[in-house]
Design a protein around this motif. Sequence first.
Motif, mmCIF file in Angstrom:
data_model
loop_
_atom_site.group_PDB
_atom_site.id
_atom_site.type_symbol
_atom_site.label_atom_id
_atom_site.label_comp_id
_atom_site.label_asym_id
_atom_site.label_seq_id
_atom_site.Cartn_x
_atom_site.Cartn_y
_atom_site.Cartn_z
ATOM 1 N N UNK A 1 10.475 -30.201 59.321
ATOM 2 C CA UNK A 1 11.136 -29.253 58.435
ATOM 3 C C UNK A 1 12.559 -28.946 58.921
ATOM 4 N N UNK A 2 12.766 -28.989 60.222
ATOM 5 C CA UNK A 2 14.083 -28.698 60.780
ATOM 6 C C UNK A 2 14.259 -29.495 62.064
ATOM 7 N N UNK A 3 15.518 -29.681 62.428
ATOM 8 C CA UNK A 3 15.807 -30.346 63.698
ATOM 9 C C UNK A 3 16.856 -29.558 64.459
ATOM 10 N N UNK A 4 16.870 -29.774 65.764
ATOM 11 C CA UNK A 4 17.818 -29.042 66.578
ATOM 12 C C UNK A 4 18.314 -29.865 67.748
ATOM 13 N N UNK A 5 19.409 -29.387 68.315
ATOM 14 C CA UNK A 5 19.949 -29.954 69.542
ATOM 15 C C UNK A 5 19.936 -28.869 70.615
ATOM 16 N N UNK B 1 29.178 -30.062 79.895
ATOM 17 C CA UNK B 1 28.438 -31.063 80.654
ATOM 18 C C UNK B 1 26.978 -30.664 80.776
ATOM 19 N N UNK B 2 26.097 -31.551 80.344
ATOM 20 C CA UNK B 2 24.662 -31.257 80.331
ATOM 21 C C UNK B 2 23.911 -32.494 79.853
ATOM 22 N N UNK B 3 22.604 -32.423 79.984
ATOM 23 C CA UNK B 3 21.740 -33.385 79.302
ATOM 24 C C UNK B 3 21.433 -32.795 77.934
ATOM 25 N N UNK B 4 21.665 -33.582 76.903
ATOM 26 C CA UNK B 4 21.462 -33.115 75.533
ATOM 27 C C UNK B 4 20.172 -33.707 74.979
ATOM 28 N N UNK B 5 19.400 -32.853 74.325
ATOM 29 C CA UNK B 5 18.122 -33.237 73.762
ATOM 30 C C UNK B 5 18.104 -32.951 72.258
ATOM 31 N N UNK B 6 17.508 -33.840 71.498
ATOM 32 C CA UNK B 6 17.231 -33.520 70.102
ATOM 33 C C UNK B 6 15.756 -33.171 69.986
ATOM 34 N N UNK B 7 15.460 -32.350 69.004
ATOM 35 C CA UNK B 7 14.102 -31.862 68.816
ATOM 36 C C UNK B 7 13.823 -31.691 67.333
ATOM 37 N N UNK B 8 12.555 -31.756 66.986
ATOM 38 C CA UNK B 8 12.135 -31.583 65.596
ATOM 39 C C UNK B 8 10.988 -30.576 65.548
ATOM 40 N N UNK B 9 10.922 -29.876 64.439
ATOM 41 C CA UNK B 9 9.896 -28.850 64.308
ATOM 42 C C UNK B 9 9.264 -28.877 62.925
ATOM 43 N N UNK B 10 8.031 -28.425 62.862
ATOM 44 C CA UNK B 10 7.337 -28.285 61.583
ATOM 45 C C UNK B 10 7.638 -26.919 60.949
ATOM 46 N N UNK B 11 8.345 -26.067 61.678
ATOM 47 C CA UNK B 11 8.705 -24.763 61.148
ATOM 48 C C UNK B 11 9.834 -24.888 60.134
ATOM 49 N N UNK B 12 9.772 -24.071 59.113
ATOM 50 C CA UNK B 12 10.828 -24.053 58.121
ATOM 51 C C UNK B 12 12.067 -23.353 58.638
ATOM 52 N N UNK B 13 13.160 -23.565 57.970
ATOM 53 C CA UNK B 13 14.441 -23.027 58.419
ATOM 54 C C UNK B 13 14.394 -21.522 58.586
#
Length: 128
Positions: A32-36, A91-103
């Motif tokens: 439903x949504x994605x994030x960094x 400067x960092x390690x960047x991660x993408x993520x996905x969720x079943x939660x709505x916005x």
Amino acid sequence: QVQLVASGGGLVQAGGSLRLSCAASGRTFSIRSMGWFRQAPGKGREFVGGISWSGGRTNYADSVKGRFTISRDNAKNTVYLQMNSLKPEDTAVYYCAATRLGWNELGTNPGENSYNYWGEGTQVTVSS
């Protein structure tokens, strides 16, 4: 299950730009949504920004607002993080993520526990 593959990290000078990509596969219909997020050495993982799966809504942490832009390509099931005017503190390690939660369920500063699926991180280093 959903698989996320992030790419595009690297070394860049302060003031430069990078674009990270995150390709989703598998049961993407559940997203439903994605994030960094990002995690600097010795620090916790912090929210950078998010985008609704439809791509119509985005939000950003104050520290990156105006410099970073999240977008997505529906046909490729890929989300992008365009990073401009980079600073050494990015400067960092960047991660993408996905969720079943709505916005609307995520709020403006969701924690990592709100996300169900994670990609492996990609290192971003900004030199001064």
